[in-house]
Enzyme design. Structure first.
Site, mmCIF file in Angstrom:
data_model
loop_
_atom_site.group_PDB
_atom_site.id
_atom_site.type_symbol
_atom_site.label_atom_id
_atom_site.label_comp_id
_atom_site.label_asym_id
_atom_site.label_seq_id
_atom_site.Cartn_x
_atom_site.Cartn_y
_atom_site.Cartn_z
ATOM 1 N NE ARG A 277 -3.861 17.687 6.992
ATOM 2 C CZ ARG A 277 -5.092 17.176 6.936
ATOM 3 N NH1 ARG A 277 -5.990 17.530 7.826
ATOM 4 N NH2 ARG A 277 -5.426 16.316 6.010
ATOM 5 N NE ARG B 236 -6.453 21.390 6.231
ATOM 6 C CZ ARG B 236 -7.079 20.246 5.955
ATOM 7 N NH1 ARG B 236 -8.204 19.952 6.572
ATOM 8 N NH2 ARG B 236 -6.588 19.421 5.070
ATOM 9 N NE ARG C 297 -5.550 15.215 1.470
ATOM 10 C CZ ARG C 297 -5.712 16.388 2.068
ATOM 11 N NH1 ARG C 297 -4.883 17.382 1.801
ATOM 12 N NH2 ARG C 297 -6.677 16.561 2.926
ATOM 13 C CE LYS D 147 -13.882 14.317 5.240
ATOM 14 N NZ LYS D 147 -13.220 15.242 4.305
ATOM 15 N NE ARG E 93 -9.977 9.274 3.393
ATOM 16 C CZ ARG E 93 -9.881 10.284 4.242
ATOM 17 N NH1 ARG E 93 -10.321 10.171 5.464
ATOM 18 N NH2 ARG E 93 -9.349 11.393 3.848
HETATM 19 P P1 AP5 Z 1 -11.711 20.870 7.400
HETATM 20 O O1 AP5 Z 1 -12.831 20.850 8.367
HETATM 21 O O2 AP5 Z 1 -10.331 20.657 7.917
HETATM 22 O O3 AP5 Z 1 -12.035 19.889 6.167
HETATM 23 P P2 AP5 Z 1 -12.014 18.309 6.105
HETATM 24 O O4 AP5 Z 1 -13.187 17.892 5.276
HETATM 25 O O5 AP5 Z 1 -11.888 17.700 7.465
HETATM 26 O O6 AP5 Z 1 -10.698 18.126 5.259
HETATM 27 P P3 AP5 Z 1 -9.448 17.132 5.432
HETATM 28 O O7 AP5 Z 1 -8.466 17.582 4.387
HETATM 29 O O8 AP5 Z 1 -8.940 17.078 6.836
HETATM 30 O O9 AP5 Z 1 -10.078 15.797 5.062
HETATM 31 P P4 AP5 Z 1 -9.381 14.602 4.511
HETATM 32 O O10 AP5 Z 1 -10.516 13.657 4.504
HETATM 33 O O11 AP5 Z 1 -8.658 14.740 3.242
HETATM 34 O O12 AP5 Z 1 -8.160 14.384 5.548
HETATM 35 P P5 AP5 Z 1 -7.980 13.425 6.790
HETATM 36 O O13 AP5 Z 1 -7.289 14.186 7.840
HETATM 37 O O14 AP5 Z 1 -9.251 12.701 7.108
HETATM 38 O O15 AP5 Z 1 -11.785 22.275 6.613
HETATM 39 C C1 AP5 Z 1 -10.806 22.616 5.637
HETATM 40 C C2 AP5 Z 1 -10.512 24.129 5.703
HETATM 41 O O16 AP5 Z 1 -11.681 24.848 5.343
HETATM 42 C C3 AP5 Z 1 -10.129 24.624 7.110
HETATM 43 O O17 AP5 Z 1 -9.129 25.590 6.967
HETATM 44 C C4 AP5 Z 1 -11.416 25.222 7.675
HETATM 45 O O18 AP5 Z 1 -11.144 26.282 8.575
HETATM 46 C C5 AP5 Z 1 -12.116 25.715 6.416
HETATM 47 N N1 AP5 Z 1 -13.572 25.586 6.479
HETATM 48 C C6 AP5 Z 1 -14.280 24.586 7.079
HETATM 49 N N2 AP5 Z 1 -15.598 24.783 6.913
HETATM 50 C C7 AP5 Z 1 -15.732 25.921 6.168
HETATM 51 C C8 AP5 Z 1 -16.865 26.651 5.655
HETATM 52 N N3 AP5 Z 1 -18.137 26.245 5.869
HETATM 53 N N4 AP5 Z 1 -16.627 27.755 4.937
HETATM 54 C C9 AP5 Z 1 -15.346 28.197 4.708
HETATM 55 N N5 AP5 Z 1 -14.242 27.552 5.184
HETATM 56 C C10 AP5 Z 1 -14.438 26.424 5.891
HETATM 57 O O19 AP5 Z 1 -7.004 12.312 6.181
HETATM 58 C C11 AP5 Z 1 -5.665 12.625 5.852
HETATM 59 C C12 AP5 Z 1 -4.996 11.393 5.246
HETATM 60 O O20 AP5 Z 1 -5.033 10.309 6.198
HETATM 61 C C13 AP5 Z 1 -5.671 10.815 4.000
HETATM 62 O O21 AP5 Z 1 -5.248 11.481 2.831
HETATM 63 C C14 AP5 Z 1 -5.177 9.366 4.051
HETATM 64 O O22 AP5 Z 1 -3.849 9.248 3.608
HETATM 65 C C15 AP5 Z 1 -5.203 9.054 5.542
HETATM 66 N N6 AP5 Z 1 -6.497 8.485 5.986
HETATM 67 C C16 AP5 Z 1 -7.373 9.050 6.847
HETATM 68 N N7 AP5 Z 1 -8.449 8.256 7.003
HETATM 69 C C17 AP5 Z 1 -8.244 7.173 6.223
HETATM 70 C C18 AP5 Z 1 -9.017 6.013 5.930
HETATM 71 N N8 AP5 Z 1 -10.225 5.812 6.494
HETATM 72 N N9 AP5 Z 1 -8.502 5.108 5.066
HETATM 73 C C19 AP5 Z 1 -7.286 5.275 4.508
HETATM 74 N N10 AP5 Z 1 -6.514 6.356 4.725
HETATM 75 C C20 AP5 Z 1 -6.991 7.306 5.577
#
Ligand code: AP5
Length: 227
Positions: free
Chosen positions: A171, A138, A182, A25, A100
């Protein structure tokens, strides 16, 4: 040229990215938002910035994020309500990581311009074993928040950010035990949003288990088709 023609085709482009941790994402949100000329709003990034600055939000969110738990809905709804009211969101935005939970989706609906019929919702689909492989590999820049992968998307110099030259780190919430938590939070609290939006918004599944450029092309085609 392509970006300009896509922008001209839309009055407002409001996009939601749904999908499990590691689905890509964040990687695609940067590309799509840049292409459309609208801001990318990533709640994970906003929370990590708040933690780094030790704001009241960061102090509340930090311990929960370390454990892989979601941050309380009311805090997120307030954060997004304020952010989407800013002038740069006038022509739309890409929401990465919000909503979410069902209460967050209902909170979004109450905001000005929050009618789900105005949103394109992408549901990123990637197999579990691939998610684990992506998250364990990552690497992340704590200064500018750029994201890499040790094999899929390595930086030009090992462990150095291409964008700002800072050192890359893993991270804390990408450690295996936290990733499992998660994924459970996603299954129990975020996955139900797919059903919620199916009847309310323009919902599009996206096969995220392809090379990054192919995923991006799929997003662009879907945005064009929704115009
Ligand atoms: P990446 O693009 O980083 O994936 P992502 O889907 O963004 O994964 P995240 O782990 O960041 O999502 P998340 O939703 O758990 O975390 P967030 O930061 O929002 O890609 C991942 C890896 O794969 C990278 O290394 C990339 O290079 C590689 N890659 C990408 N595309 C690829 C492809 N096509 N092929 C191969 N490799 C690929 O949230 C973190 C924390 O914040 C949550 O756990 C929660 O505690 C809190 N939080 C955030 N938002 C909320 C909310 N709305 N409500 C409550 N808590 C929240």
């Amino acid at each position: 040229m392509a970006a300009a023609s896509t922008r001209a085709a839309h009055d407002k482009v409001r996009v939601i990215f749904l999908g499990p941790p590691g689905a890509g994402k964040g990687t695609q949100a940067v590309r799509l938002a840049t292409h459309l000329g609208v801001p990318k709003i990533s709640t994970g990034e906003m929370l990590r910035t708040a933690i780094a600055k030790s704001t009241p939000l960061g102090r509340e969110a930090g311990p929960l994020m370390e454990q892989g738990r979601l941050v309380p809905d009311a805090l997120l709804v307030k954060l997004i309500g304020e952010r989407t009211a800013e002038g740069d969101c006038r022509l739309g935005f890409v929401l990465d990581g919000f909503p979410r939970t069902l209460p967050q989706a209902e909170g979004l609906e109450q905001m000005p311009g929050g009618d789900p019929r105005g949103f394109i919702v992408f549901d990123f689909q990637v197999p579990r074993e691939e998610l684990m492989q992506r998250l364990s590999g990552r690497r992340w820049c704590p200064s500018c928040q750029a994201t890499y992968h040790v094999t899929n998307d390595p930086p030009k110099r090992p462990m150095i950010c291409d964008v700002c030259g800072s050192g890359l780190v893993q991270r804390e919430d990408d450690l295996e035990a936290v990733v499992e938590r998660r994924l459970r939070e996603y299954d129990e609290r975020t996955h139900p949003l797919i059903e919620y939006y199916r009847s309310r918004a323009r919902m599009r599944p996206i096969d995220g288990n392809r090379p990054q450029d192919a995923v991006f092309q799929g997003l662009l085609q879907a945005v064009e088709a929704c115009a």
